[in-house]
Design a protein around this motif. Sequence first.
Motif, PDB file in Angstrom:
ATOM      1  N   ASP A 106       0.827  -1.213   0.000  1.00  0.00           N
ATOM      2  CA  ASP A 106       0.000   0.000   0.000  1.00  0.00           C
ATOM      3  C   ASP A 106       0.859   1.259   0.000  1.00  0.00           C
ATOM      4  OD1 ASP A 106      -2.288  -1.535  -0.001  1.00  0.00           O
ATOM      5  OD2 ASP A 106      -2.685  -1.285   2.147  1.00  0.00           O
ATOM      6  N   LEU A 107       1.904   1.276   0.800  1.00  0.00           N
ATOM      7  CA  LEU A 107       2.787   2.445   0.846  1.00  0.00           C
ATOM      8  C   LEU A 107       3.544   2.617  -0.470  1.00  0.00           C
ATOM      9  CD1 LEU A 107       4.190   2.139   4.470  1.00  0.00           C
ATOM     10  CD2 LEU A 107       2.678   3.928   3.594  1.00  0.00           C
ATOM     11  N   PHE A 108       3.988   1.524  -1.065  1.00  0.00           N
ATOM     12  CA  PHE A 108       4.694   1.603  -2.340  1.00  0.00           C
ATOM     13  C   PHE A 108       3.782   2.175  -3.432  1.00  0.00           C
ATOM     14  CE2 PHE A 108       6.251  -0.203  -6.354  1.00  0.00           C
ATOM     15  CZ  PHE A 108       7.553   0.283  -6.333  1.00  0.00           C
ATOM     16  N   VAL A 109       2.551   1.721  -3.452  1.00  0.00           N
ATOM     17  CA  VAL A 109       1.582   2.243  -4.424  1.00  0.00           C
ATOM     18  C   VAL A 109       1.341   3.738  -4.183  1.00  0.00           C
ATOM     19  CG1 VAL A 109      -0.830   2.126  -5.169  1.00  0.00           C
ATOM     20  CG2 VAL A 109       0.473   0.029  -4.868  1.00  0.00           C
ATOM     21  N   ALA A 110       1.236   4.135  -2.916  1.00  0.00           N
ATOM     22  CA  ALA A 110       1.031   5.553  -2.596  1.00  0.00           C
ATOM     23  C   ALA A 110       2.218   6.395  -3.060  1.00  0.00           C
ATOM     24  CB  ALA A 110       0.820   5.719  -1.094  1.00  0.00           C
ATOM     25  N   ILE A 111       3.434   5.880  -2.898  1.00  0.00           N
ATOM     26  CA  ILE A 111       4.627   6.602  -3.359  1.00  0.00           C
ATOM     27  C   ILE A 111       4.571   6.778  -4.872  1.00  0.00           C
ATOM     28  CG2 ILE A 111       7.131   6.403  -3.687  1.00  0.00           C
ATOM     29  CD1 ILE A 111       7.184   5.022  -0.883  1.00  0.00           C
ATOM     30  N   LYS A 112       4.259   5.721  -5.586  1.00  0.00           N
ATOM     31  CA  LYS A 112       4.190   5.809  -7.051  1.00  0.00           C
ATOM     32  C   LYS A 112       3.083   6.765  -7.502  1.00  0.00           C
ATOM     33  CE  LYS A 112       7.649   3.352  -7.909  1.00  0.00           C
ATOM     34  NZ  LYS A 112       8.850   4.050  -8.378  1.00  0.00           N
ATOM     35  N   ALA A 156       7.402   6.318   6.096  1.00  0.00           N
ATOM     36  CA  ALA A 156       6.612   5.203   6.621  1.00  0.00           C
ATOM     37  C   ALA A 156       7.024   3.891   5.962  1.00  0.00           C
ATOM     38  CB  ALA A 156       5.119   5.456   6.405  1.00  0.00           C
ATOM     39  N   PHE A 157       7.312   3.925   4.674  1.00  0.00           N
ATOM     40  CA  PHE A 157       7.753   2.727   3.954  1.00  0.00           C
ATOM     41  C   PHE A 157       9.078   2.229   4.526  1.00  0.00           C
ATOM     42  CE2 PHE A 157       9.855   0.554   0.389  1.00  0.00           C
ATOM     43  CZ  PHE A 157       8.873  -0.363   0.047  1.00  0.00           C
ATOM     44  N   ALA A 158      10.002   3.148   4.788  1.00  0.00           N
ATOM     45  CA  ALA A 158      11.297   2.767   5.359  1.00  0.00           C
ATOM     46  C   ALA A 158      11.124   2.185   6.761  1.00  0.00           C
ATOM     47  CB  ALA A 158      12.226   3.980   5.403  1.00  0.00           C
ATOM     48  N   LYS A 159      10.231   2.782   7.545  1.00  0.00           N
ATOM     49  CA  LYS A 159      10.012   2.297   8.909  1.00  0.00           C
ATOM     50  C   LYS A 159       9.371   0.914   8.921  1.00  0.00           C
ATOM     51  CE  LYS A 159       9.708   6.863  10.967  1.00  0.00           C
ATOM     52  NZ  LYS A 159       8.830   7.902  11.514  1.00  0.00           N
TER      53      LYS A 159
END
Length: 66
Positions: free
Chosen positions: A17-23, A51-54
């Motif tokens: 979900d976070l990866f999609v939000a970044i893209k 948040a993705f890194a954490k």
Amino acid sequence: METTQSLAELHKDISIDLFVAIKMTEVLSDYICDAKEGAVLGIIETKTKSAFAKISDCRRMTYICD
């Protein structure tokens, strides 16, 4: 009704979900010309990447404990 997920599956779902939000923020930044909107989008992108890194760090710590 939702099924119970393991911690690893939950980490994976959150990461996706976070990866999609970044893209999506990267794509959206191509369409924004206004400085104020760009600044807000930049903050959202920074916080999402953080948040993705954490969650990635959390996943590594969880796997080490297992």
